[in-house]
Design an enzyme around this catalytic site. Structure first.
Site, short mmCIF file in Angstrom:
data_model
loop_
_atom_site.label_atom_id
_atom_site.label_comp_id
_atom_site.label_asym_id
_atom_site.label_seq_id
_atom_site.Cartn_x
_atom_site.Cartn_y
_atom_site.Cartn_z
CE LYS A 50 -10.20 4.48 3.63
NZ LYS A 50 -10.32 4.42 5.10
CD GLU A 59 -2.03 -6.35 4.50
OE1 GLU A 59 -2.12 -5.16 4.86
OE2 GLU A 59 -2.02 -6.69 3.29
NE ARG A 82 -9.86 4.55 11.51
CZ ARG A 82 -9.09 3.98 10.58
NH1 ARG A 82 -8.06 3.23 10.92
NH2 ARG A 82 -9.38 4.14 9.29
CB CYS A 141 -0.98 -0.02 1.16
SG CYS A 141 -2.34 1.16 0.96
CG HIS A 149 -4.48 -3.22 2.84
ND1 HIS A 149 -3.29 -3.04 3.51
CD2 HIS A 149 -4.91 -1.98 2.47
CE1 HIS A 149 -3.01 -1.74 3.56
NE2 HIS A 149 -3.97 -1.08 2.93
CB SER A 203 -8.34 0.42 3.30
OG SER A 203 -8.68 1.42 4.23
#
Length: 357
Positions: free
Chosen positions: A167, A241, A253, A146, A239, A196
């Protein structure tokens, strides 16, 4: 692990054409089979430091049940840390000086939080360049995740990331473009990857810099690309992972930031992640949060456990396959001395013999 072509069976040649790793007997005899040492440059903020460790350790450990892996986490002292994270780093992490002295077979570089649009102004910029430059000359292959991808593309290839209109957040379908490349051999040709990020490096930018795009999404853009030599630098924009609940944690969040007044709009759902029933539950929760704020009351907690039980993971198996391929390729060409880059006879400009350097 790869098959050794110990005779002239035509199947060996056919499998090679399909991208399968087939070793010549002479090459196999000269391999020095040993443990592999992988560095993990963890630049993530305190709240995600340990979770990021677990995610990458898990992928590495699951990639091969025969080989032995030693993972060496380290970070950059220029990154600001709180007392708890600083104590964790001091107790469990190695210094870059120690990493450099001992050597590595492979290196993974995580993303990081940034404070502004210009990566060159971030505190990690110069020390990250030092690590990447050292790794290029001394480590078999480096995998950038990323934001690390964006940073390396800027300082090594002259390509700056570009701000997206919104985003790029969610789980997106991808397809393999280079099916014979050993990194994506024998993985699904279509698979999902979480993303993300607010910024992007386009297909045209990767190709214009001489890199090779291996995996791409019509919605999310390039996920996986490799350096001009085909292997020494591997780039993720997504991502793979991520845990099943990682995007849920991010959504929670952002809801908390809205409730605290840190963002003006209620966060949207990550794309292609929550099911219909889950979205209905979360829409009801949103109404309760907004009503509580309007009435000056404490907002209700997000029903995280209820939501987590309904989530599906549609990316981990393929991520495990790609990392397994990466580790297997490193095993084949790394030097028996981890302070040196390649075994004898490997061309640094074309380490996999793909003639793409």
């Amino acid at each position: 692990m790869p098959i050794v072509a110990h005779n002239d069976l035509p199947t060996f040649a056919r499998l090679r054409e399909e991208g399968q790793q087939i070793l010549d007997p002479d090459f196999a005899l000269h391999q020095d089979i040993r443990e592999l040492h992988i560095g993990l440059l963890n630049m993530m903020p305190d709240a995600a430091l340990a979770a990021t460790e677990r995610q990458f350790f898990r992928l590495i450990g699951e990639s091969n049940q025969i080989a032995q892996f030693y993972v060496h986490p380290f970070t950059l002292k220029e990154l600001e840390r709180g007392p708890e994270a600083r104590a964790h780093v001091e107790r469990y992490y190695q210094s870059f000086d120690q990493i450099r002295a001992d050597g590595l077979d492979a290196l993974i570089i995580t993303g990081a939080n940034v404070t502004g649009p210009d990566l060159a102004l971030e505190p990690f910029w110069e020390p990250l360049i030092e690590v990447v430059d050292w790794a290029y000359d001394n480590v078999c292959s480096t995998l950038c995740s990323c934001l690390a991808t964006h940073a390396v593309m800027q300082f090594r290839y002259g390509e700056r990331r570009r701000r997206l209109p919104a985003k790029r957040w969610g789980v997106f379908p991808h397809r393999v473009l280079a099916r014979t490349h050993p990194l994506v051999a024998d993985v699904n040709t279509c698979f999902d990857v979480p993303h993300s990020r607010f910024n992007d490096i386009s297909h045209a930018q990767f190709v214009g810099a001489g890199l090779h795009v291996l995996v791409e999404s019509e919605e999310a853009g390039v996920h996986l690309a490799v350096s001009p030599d085909g292997f020494r630098q591997v780039f993720f924009q997504g991502h793979p992972e991520y845990d099943t609940i990682s995007l849920l944690k991010e959504y929670k969040r952002e809801v908390g930031r809205f409730a605290a007044g840190a963002r003006s709009d209620y966060p949207p759902f990550p794309d292609n992640y929550f099911g219909l029933q889950t979205r209905a539950i979360l829409n009801e929760h949103r109404e309760c949060v907004i009503r509580a704020l309007d009435q000056g009351r404490k907002p209700p907690e997000l029903p995280e456990r209820l939501i987590a039980a309904a989530l599906h993971n549609t990316w981990h198996d393929t991520a495990e396959g790609v990392i397994g391929n990466w580790m297997g390729l490193i095993y084949q060409i790394t030097h028996h001395d981890r302070r040196q880059t390649f075994m004898a006879g490997i061309d640094p400009n074309d380490p996999l013999g793909l003639c793409c350097g």
